[in-house]
Scaffold this motif. Structure first.
Motif, PDB file in Angstrom:
ATOM      1  N   LEU A 116       0.821  -1.217   0.000  1.00  0.00           N
ATOM      2  CA  LEU A 116       0.000   0.000   0.000  1.00  0.00           C
ATOM      3  C   LEU A 116       0.852   1.264   0.000  1.00  0.00           C
ATOM      4  CD1 LEU A 116      -2.902  -0.965   2.451  1.00  0.00           C
ATOM      5  CD2 LEU A 116      -2.989  -0.780  -0.044  1.00  0.00           C
ATOM      6  N   THR A 117       1.936   1.242   0.771  1.00  0.00           N
ATOM      7  CA  THR A 117       2.760   2.452   0.851  1.00  0.00           C
ATOM      8  C   THR A 117       3.611   2.672  -0.394  1.00  0.00           C
ATOM      9  OG1 THR A 117       4.438   1.186   2.069  1.00  0.00           O
ATOM     10  CG2 THR A 117       2.851   2.457   3.369  1.00  0.00           C
ATOM     11  N   HIS A 118       3.881   1.606  -1.162  1.00  0.00           N
ATOM     12  CA  HIS A 118       4.691   1.739  -2.372  1.00  0.00           C
ATOM     13  C   HIS A 118       3.875   1.539  -3.651  1.00  0.00           C
ATOM     14  CE1 HIS A 118       7.784   1.017   0.706  1.00  0.00           C
ATOM     15  NE2 HIS A 118       8.630   1.612  -0.115  1.00  0.00           N
ATOM     16  N   VAL A 119       2.558   1.417  -3.495  1.00  0.00           N
ATOM     17  CA  VAL A 119       1.641   1.269  -4.626  1.00  0.00           C
ATOM     18  C   VAL A 119       2.049   0.095  -5.513  1.00  0.00           C
ATOM     19  CG1 VAL A 119       0.285   2.567  -6.315  1.00  0.00           C
ATOM     20  CG2 VAL A 119       1.561   3.802  -4.570  1.00  0.00           C
ATOM     21  N   TRP A 120       2.288  -1.050  -4.900  1.00  0.00           N
ATOM     22  CA  TRP A 120       2.700  -2.227  -5.654  1.00  0.00           C
ATOM     23  C   TRP A 120       1.524  -2.923  -6.343  1.00  0.00           C
ATOM     24  CZ3 TRP A 120       6.327  -4.900  -1.538  1.00  0.00           C
ATOM     25  CH2 TRP A 120       7.537  -4.190  -1.490  1.00  0.00           C
ATOM     26  N   PHE A 121       0.342  -2.809  -5.768  1.00  0.00           N
ATOM     27  CA  PHE A 121      -0.788  -3.611  -6.240  1.00  0.00           C
ATOM     28  C   PHE A 121      -1.804  -2.821  -7.060  1.00  0.00           C
ATOM     29  CE2 PHE A 121       0.237  -5.551  -1.930  1.00  0.00           C
ATOM     30  CZ  PHE A 121       1.137  -6.456  -2.452  1.00  0.00           C
ATOM     31  N   ALA A 122      -1.419  -1.626  -7.478  1.00  0.00           N
ATOM     32  CA  ALA A 122      -2.304  -0.770  -8.279  1.00  0.00           C
ATOM     33  C   ALA A 122      -3.654  -0.557  -7.587  1.00  0.00           C
ATOM     34  CB  ALA A 122      -2.510  -1.365  -9.671  1.00  0.00           C
ATOM     35  N   ILE A 123      -3.606  -0.368  -6.268  1.00  0.00           N
ATOM     36  CA  ILE A 123      -4.817  -0.104  -5.494  1.00  0.00           C
ATOM     37  C   ILE A 123      -4.967   1.408  -5.326  1.00  0.00           C
ATOM     38  CG2 ILE A 123      -5.938  -0.406  -3.251  1.00  0.00           C
ATOM     39  CD1 ILE A 123      -4.431  -3.067  -3.033  1.00  0.00           C
ATOM     40  N   ALA A 124      -6.112   1.934  -5.750  1.00  0.00           N
ATOM     41  CA  ALA A 124      -6.348   3.372  -5.641  1.00  0.00           C
ATOM     42  C   ALA A 124      -6.395   3.793  -4.172  1.00  0.00           C
ATOM     43  CB  ALA A 124      -7.653   3.738  -6.331  1.00  0.00           C
ATOM     44  N   VAL A 125      -6.063   5.040  -3.906  1.00  0.00           N
ATOM     45  CA  VAL A 125      -6.026   5.550  -2.540  1.00  0.00           C
ATOM     46  C   VAL A 125      -7.368   5.367  -1.851  1.00  0.00           C
ATOM     47  CG1 VAL A 125      -5.713   7.615  -1.133  1.00  0.00           C
ATOM     48  CG2 VAL A 125      -4.207   7.199  -3.088  1.00  0.00           C
ATOM     49  N   ALA A 173      -9.445   3.116  -2.212  1.00  0.00           N
ATOM     50  CA  ALA A 173      -9.733   1.704  -1.927  1.00  0.00           C
ATOM     51  C   ALA A 173      -8.822   1.121  -0.845  1.00  0.00           C
ATOM     52  CB  ALA A 173      -9.600   0.868  -3.198  1.00  0.00           C
ATOM     53  N   ALA A 174      -7.904   1.931  -0.336  1.00  0.00           N
ATOM     54  CA  ALA A 174      -6.921   1.420   0.628  1.00  0.00           C
ATOM     55  C   ALA A 174      -7.577   0.968   1.922  1.00  0.00           C
ATOM     56  CB  ALA A 174      -5.869   2.492   0.913  1.00  0.00           C
ATOM     57  N   ILE A 175      -8.587   1.723   2.381  1.00  0.00           N
ATOM     58  CA  ILE A 175      -9.241   1.373   3.648  1.00  0.00           C
ATOM     59  C   ILE A 175      -9.911   0.003   3.545  1.00  0.00           C
ATOM     60  CG2 ILE A 175     -11.043   2.009   5.283  1.00  0.00           C
ATOM     61  CD1 ILE A 175      -8.583   3.777   5.422  1.00  0.00           C
ATOM     62  N   LEU A 191     -11.962   1.015   9.584  1.00  0.00           N
ATOM     63  CA  LEU A 191     -13.116   1.356   8.754  1.00  0.00           C
ATOM     64  C   LEU A 191     -13.767   2.668   9.171  1.00  0.00           C
ATOM     65  CD1 LEU A 191     -14.814  -2.144   8.314  1.00  0.00           C
ATOM     66  CD2 LEU A 191     -13.262  -0.968   6.745  1.00  0.00           C
ATOM     67  N   ASN A 192     -13.674   3.001  10.473  1.00  0.00           N
ATOM     68  CA  ASN A 192     -14.310   4.214  10.979  1.00  0.00           C
ATOM     69  C   ASN A 192     -13.337   5.362  11.194  1.00  0.00           C
ATOM     70  OD1 ASN A 192     -17.250   3.330  11.622  1.00  0.00           O
ATOM     71  ND2 ASN A 192     -16.009   1.705  12.534  1.00  0.00           N
ATOM     72  N   GLY A 193     -12.079   5.143  10.895  1.00  0.00           N
ATOM     73  CA  GLY A 193     -11.080   6.193  11.092  1.00  0.00           C
ATOM     74  C   GLY A 193     -10.958   6.617  12.537  1.00  0.00           C
ATOM     75  N   SER A 194     -11.084   5.679  13.474  1.00  0.00           N
ATOM     76  CA  SER A 194     -11.067   5.997  14.902  1.00  0.00           C
ATOM     77  C   SER A 194      -9.714   5.674  15.513  1.00  0.00           C
ATOM     78  CB  SER A 194     -12.168   5.201  15.620  1.00  0.00           C
ATOM     79  OG  SER A 194     -12.043   5.347  17.020  1.00  0.00           O
ATOM     80  N   ALA A 195      -9.011   6.709  15.943  1.00  0.00           N
ATOM     81  CA  ALA A 195      -7.723   6.513  16.614  1.00  0.00           C
ATOM     82  C   ALA A 195      -7.911   5.824  17.962  1.00  0.00           C
ATOM     83  CB  ALA A 195      -7.021   7.853  16.789  1.00  0.00           C
TER      84      ALA A 195
END
Length: 217
Positions: A111-120, A122-124, A171-175
């Motif tokens: 995800l950090t190096h964009v190896w899998f062609a996953i859009a930003v 779709a990362a979550i 999924l909820n962006g909860s720290a």
């Protein structure tokens, strides 16, 4: 008969207690837990520290050096050792967790190096796929350990709780949920330390620590 009796009486006899003392003590059985458990614990501590915010949120890869080089490789070594001893259950568990830690490292790097062609955007949900998949597997392992001492079941149950909290936090962006997940990770790392002390005690000639009765007999 007199001659045989006299010959038998002439043979010196070794007292039974001296014979027992001369017999060497059996060495403790080889135990792959001595490699697998500390390898698992060190990766758990590293991940737990990341989740509770010991490093900045952007430093998500801070634990990867430990997870790949120590935890992943260490668990693979323990898997091979256990399989060579015919300990299929131990080998299976270590192999599964080697897969967990190495796939986690690959996910973060990908995800950090964009190896899998996953859009930003779709990362979550990509992280969600990872966490949900492992929730299923760890839940399966938890149920499979009900015939083992309860300490092992507790370990897997805590891993399941940690995964659920990290999934909810992701999924909820909860720290806060991520931090709660990190705390649970550190708790199950502590359980792993206790299990290691039990294995280390038997490996050095002592007795195993109390691990509790199984939940299912």
């Amino acid at each position: 008969m007199t001659t045989l009796d006299a010959s038998a009486e002439s043979i010196p006899r070794v007292p039974a207690q001296h014979t027992a003392e001369a017999a060497p003590e059996a060495a403790p059985a080889a135990d792959p837990m001595m490699v697998g458990l500390p390898s698992f614990v060190v990766g758990s501590v590293a991940l737990g520290l990341v989740l509770i915010g010991y490093v900045p949120a952007a430093a998500v890869g801070a634990s990867l050096a430990i997870i790949i080089a120590a935890t992943g490789i260490g668990l693979l070594v323990a898997t091979i050792w256990a399989a060579a001893l015919g300990q299929s259950a131990v080998a299976g568990v270590f192999a599964i967790f080697a897969g967990f830690w190495l796939s986690y490292a690959l996910l973060v790097l990908g995800l950090t190096h964009v190896w899998f062609a996953i859009a930003v955007e779709a990362a979550i949900h990509t992280q969600g796929v990872f966490l949900i998949s492992w929730l299923v597997i760890v839940g399966m392992l938890t149920l499979a350990t009900l015939r083992l001492p309860v300490a092992y079941t507790a370990l897997f149950a805590l891993i399941e709780v940690a995964l659920a909290l990290v999934l909810a936090g992701t999924l909820n962006g909860s720290a806060d949920l991520l931090m709660a997940g990190g705390i649970v990770v550190l708790v199950f790392a502590a359980v792993g330390v206790y299990l290691f002390f039990s294995s280390a005690s038997t490996a050095t000639g002592g007795k195993a620590l109390p691990l509790g009765p199984p939940l299912v007999h």
